[in-house]
Design an enzyme around this catalytic site. Structure first.
Site, PDB file in Angstrom:
ATOM      1  N   ARG A 100      76.460  48.095 -11.356  1.00  0.00           N
ATOM      2  CA  ARG A 100      77.482  47.718  -9.664  1.00  0.00           C
ATOM      3  C   ARG A 100      78.591  46.486 -10.737  1.00  0.00           C
ATOM      4  O   ARG A 100      78.379  46.198 -12.391  1.00  0.00           O
ATOM      5  CB  ARG A 100      77.230  46.720  -8.515  1.00  0.00           C
ATOM      6  CG  ARG A 100      76.067  45.853  -9.609  1.00  0.00           C
ATOM      7  CD  ARG A 100      75.449  44.813  -7.738  1.00  0.00           C
ATOM      8  NE  ARG A 100      74.120  43.884  -8.410  1.00  0.00           N
ATOM      9  CZ  ARG A 100      74.723  42.846  -8.987  1.00  0.00           C
ATOM     10  NH1 ARG A 100      75.685  41.842  -8.410  1.00  0.00           N
ATOM     11  NH2 ARG A 100      73.198  41.679  -9.124  1.00  0.00           N
TER      12      ARG A 100
ATOM     13  N   TYR B  52      73.689  28.250 -16.628  1.00  0.00           N
ATOM     14  CA  TYR B  52      74.268  29.879 -16.638  1.00  0.00           C
ATOM     15  C   TYR B  52      75.041  29.186 -18.128  1.00  0.00           C
ATOM     16  O   TYR B  52      75.213  30.146 -19.043  1.00  0.00           O
ATOM     17  CB  TYR B  52      74.792  29.684 -15.527  1.00  0.00           C
ATOM     18  CG  TYR B  52      76.178  30.895 -15.484  1.00  0.00           C
ATOM     19  CD1 TYR B  52      75.493  31.991 -15.339  1.00  0.00           C
ATOM     20  CD2 TYR B  52      78.268  30.529 -15.667  1.00  0.00           C
ATOM     21  CE1 TYR B  52      76.894  33.354 -15.401  1.00  0.00           C
ATOM     22  CE2 TYR B  52      77.999  32.526 -16.435  1.00  0.00           C
ATOM     23  CZ  TYR B  52      77.683  33.311 -16.104  1.00  0.00           C
ATOM     24  OH  TYR B  52      78.757  34.372 -15.849  1.00  0.00           O
TER      25      TYR B  52
END
Length: 220
Positions: free
Chosen positions: A13, A144
């Site tokens: 995806r 992150y």
């Protein structure tokens, strides 16, 4: 450029799927990784490629991609996660980020680079982010930015251990319309994939150890 064997992590995806589609369109033999069989099978059938079930947070599930029978010429380290909360409030987010976006890419590079060296050709593309740039301030939730900064550091370091024929670069896709980026993002997955596909097909005199967005250098 002749067709090559390519591996795209998290290719079922988003940006990874767009990268896989771009490589398939060029005639490369592409394999994507996915965490579930329905996701992997649907994407592989739609893209016209192969898939492997792999959870990059669990090295025990990675043996199929770490020890492929023929190896891969192109490695796209695309899979990523975006945990919520601060580092101190959600410390598990740190370990998850490092596992998926630093440790897994390193394990794949360690496993696949020797074959690239033997064949005297290889392209490694690390999907990073300007949130992992010290010049931009290491933004993003939880770890992150920390993980992407570590991935950038790995990208800068590896060329000294690899011959000129094996190139490794990082790229920032920007703010993309994916499940992670959200519907309000300004770029399509295809926009983001362009630079990754370009880096996967670099000529012999192309760059290595660089950081790019829209095919232009970014500051670390």
């Amino acid at each position: 450029m002749r067709p090559r064997r390519a591996l795209v992590t998290g290719g079922n995806r988003g940006i990874g799927r767009a990268i896989a589609a771009g490589l398939v369109a060029q005639g490369h033999a592409v394999t994507i990784t996915a965490r579930t069989q329905p996701d992997g099978q649907e994407a592989a059938e739609a893209l016209g490629c192969q898939y492997m079930l792999t959870d990059l947070s669990n090295p025990e599930t990675m043996m199929g991609v770490l020890q492929p029978p023929e190896g891969f010429d192109i490695l796209i380290n695309n899979a990523g996660i975006l945990p919520r909360g601060s580092l101190l409030e959600n410390p598990e987010g740190y370990f998850d980020c490092m596992a998926v976006m630093v440790n897994a890419p390193f394990l794949l590079i360690q496993a696949l680079a020797p074959g690239m060296v033997d064949r005297r050709w290889g392209r490694i593309v690390n999907i990073s982010s300007d949130w992992g740039s010290f010049a931009e301030g290491l933004h993003g939730p939880n770890a992150y930015g920390v993980a992407k900064a570590a991935l950038n550091a790995l990208t800068m370091t590896l060329p000294r251990d690899l011959p000129a024929g094996v190139k490794v670069n990082a790229m920032c896709p920007g703010w993309v319309q994916t499940r992670m980026g959200g519907a309000g993002a300004t770029r399509t997955p295809e926009d983001a994939a362009d630079t990754a596909v370009w880096l996967a097909n670099l000529p012999d005199d192309g760059p290595t150890g660089g950081f790019f967005r829209d095919r232009k250098p970014l500051n670390w």
